[in-house]
Structure formats: C-alpha cells, structure tokens
Design a protein around this motif. Structure first.
Motif, PDB file in Angstrom:
ATOM      1  N   MET A   1       0.868  -1.050   0.124  1.00 50.93           N
ATOM      2  CA  MET A   1       0.104  -0.178   0.057  1.00 50.93           C
ATOM      3  C   MET A   1       1.222   1.367   0.103  1.00 50.93           C
ATOM      4  N   LYS A   2       0.412   2.160  -0.403  1.00 47.67           N
ATOM      5  CA  LYS A   2       0.950   3.550  -0.477  1.00 47.67           C
ATOM      6  C   LYS A   2       0.751   4.228  -0.765  1.00 47.67           C
ATOM      7  N   GLU A  27      -8.122   1.662  -2.222  1.00 51.02           N
ATOM      8  CA  GLU A  27      -7.378   0.685  -1.393  1.00 51.02           C
ATOM      9  C   GLU A  27      -7.506  -0.628  -2.538  1.00 51.02           C
ATOM     10  N   GLU A  28      -8.602  -1.070  -3.697  1.00 46.00           N
ATOM     11  CA  GLU A  28      -8.175  -1.754  -4.056  1.00 46.00           C
ATOM     12  C   GLU A  28      -7.078  -1.314  -5.181  1.00 46.00           C
ATOM     13  N   GLY A  30      -4.339  -0.306  -3.941  1.00 46.01           N
ATOM     14  CA  GLY A  30      -2.836  -0.221  -3.309  1.00 46.01           C
ATOM     15  C   GLY A  30      -2.725   1.241  -2.764  1.00 46.01           C
TER      16      GLY A  30
END
Length: 281
Positions: A1-2, A27-28, A30
């Motif tokens: 995750m960024k 979120e999906e 990332g």
C-alpha cells in the motif's frame, strides 16, 4: 500500500472524494489515501504543501497559482471543479451596511493571507473600482471566526462560498449583500513536485478513480438529499447549487491560466507572470 496524504475544505464539492475513500476504491488500487479536512481553506493548504504535511490538495485556483509563483514547489495536475465559485459578500445581520458601496474602505474578514477570501476581496474591489491599496483585513481562520469578527465589529464584511454560508444567513447571523463569482474555474488538484517525480503512476491512478466518480456524481440517486443532510443545507439550496456546479476531468488550459495570472498581476497579488510549465504538469 502506498500512503498519499490529501487535503481539502470540508464542503460539498469534496463529497466525491469521500465516496471513493469510503467505497475502498483507492484501497483496491493499493493506495492508502488519507484525507484531512482543512476548514481554514486555501492559505492553510498552501502551507501544508510547502511543509510536506500533505501530498495533494484540492485547492482554489487563484490561491495555488499565487503560491506557486511565490516558490511553492508543486504543480496543478487537473481542474477539479470547472464552474466558478460563487462568493457571497456577507455582513452581520444587524449591521447598517445595505449595499456594496457601503463596504468601500471597510475591513474584510479573511481566513488567512493568500486564501480565497483574501484574494477575492481584491477581485471584488477591482469590480467596484475601489482603491485596492486601501483594503484592510482581519484574519479569522474559519467561518466560526468570521461569525465572531462580524458580530463583535472586529471586521465589517466576509466573503465565503455562498451556499456554505447560507445557513448563517437563514439563521439571521449574516446578511448577504452581493455575490462575486470567480472569473475562472474554482478548484484544481495540486500535487507536490517530489510526489510527482517519485510516484507519477500513483497520481494518475488517483485522478482516474476520482474522475470516474465526478463524471457520474450528479446522476447518483438522491444525491441532493445526501448532500443536504451531510452539509446542513436546505434541499432546494443544494438542488440550485448542483444545477450550477460542474466537475472537470481535464487539465487547466493555457488561456485560462493566463487569465488567472494576468488578473493577479494587475491586482499586484503576484510579482511576476511565470511560464505555463512552472505551474502545470
């Protein structure tokens, strides 16, 4: 995750962002998009971009253009709302000011220097052929600070987005004397240069996600009711606002940016006009 930090005003324009965050769309992809509400507005967000407190800001066009020309190392990556912002010019409900001419050489409440309420008071002064060197300001930070300043005669008038201020007019706290639309698209998305260099693909993804939502935002069933209840507005006011507001999925063009810079330069708000590439990515 960024993780990407984003800031914007807690106003109805930004509901599409909250929809995307709540639905897990970033979120999906990332991306942990962390939203911060900034009731103080554009001047505060310019500072946050400079200090690295936020990576992205949904910000007033004139405010970020002014700050980039003054050395803020970020770029406009897109127009967010392409229609003008309708600024209401407000006075305390019980004041003696009845018309715009009564406010000549009077003190304006502003959220902070470099904010929209500050810069638009110059645009308003120019529209009315007032001497802009005689403008006086009282820094109030937020809309609550403006209520205090006008009620206690620390300032004479306050310019703020007309619909967000309307509940105060309806309650008899403020009285709206006049309106002053921005002569350009009101909100843009600005990103720090460092983030653009390191994570250009992430920024592209963020724009893709938000653009898909803003394109269809007005067609969402009962969106008017959702907005009215979330932002404490009357349904008919929100319906009027929606009819006047259009989001954008495109970058700002040279002609529009030229207009913004020329007007800010004429008003002596910016010292120099800089090339398109210095402001836009």
């Amino acid at each position: 995750m960024k993780t990407i930090k984003i800031a914007g005003v807690p106003e109805h324009f930004n509901l599409p962002w909250h929809f995307c965050i709540d639905d897990g769309e970033f979120e999906e992809a990332g991306i942990d998009l962390q939203w911060t509400d900034v009731p103080e507005g554009t001047g505060k967000m310019c500072q946050m971009l400079r200090d690295g407190e936020t990576d992205v800001a949904v910000i007033l066009t004139e405010g970020i253009v002014k700050d980039i020309t003054a050395g803020n190392s970020c770029k406009i990556v897109q127009v967010y709302v392409k229609t003008p912002l309708i600024w209401g010019i407000h006075v305390a409900a019980n004041s003696n000011y009845k018309s715009i001419s009564d406010l000549k050489d009077k003190k304006a409440a502003i959220s902070r220097y470099g904010s929209g309420s500050h810069l638009m008071s110059y645009v308003n002064a120019q529209n009315n052929n007032w001497d802009t060197t005689k403008l006086e300001f009282e820094i109030v930070n937020t809309i609550d600070g403006a209520v205090d300043a006008l009620s206690n005669e620390k300032a004479d008038y306050f310019m703020w987005e007309r619909f967000m201020t309307k509940p105060l007019v309806d309650k008899g706290i403020f009285r709206k004397i006049e309106e002053c639309p921005t002569p350009w698209p009101c909100f843009v998305i600005a990103v720090r240069d460092e983030v653009l260099e390191n994570d250009p693909y992430i920024i592209e993804q963020i724009l893709e996600i938000i653009n898909a939502t803003t394109e269809e935002f007005k067609q969402i069933p009962s969106i008017d009711r959702t907005l009215a209840s979330k932002y404490n507005q009357k349904l008919e006011d929100i319906q009027e606002w929606l009819s006047m507001t259009n989001w954008s999925q495109k970058q700002i063009d040279k002609k529009t940016l030229e207009k913004v810079q020329n007007q800010l330069h004429t008003l002596k708000i910016i010292e120099k006009i800089v090339p398109f590439e210095m402001i836009v990515k």
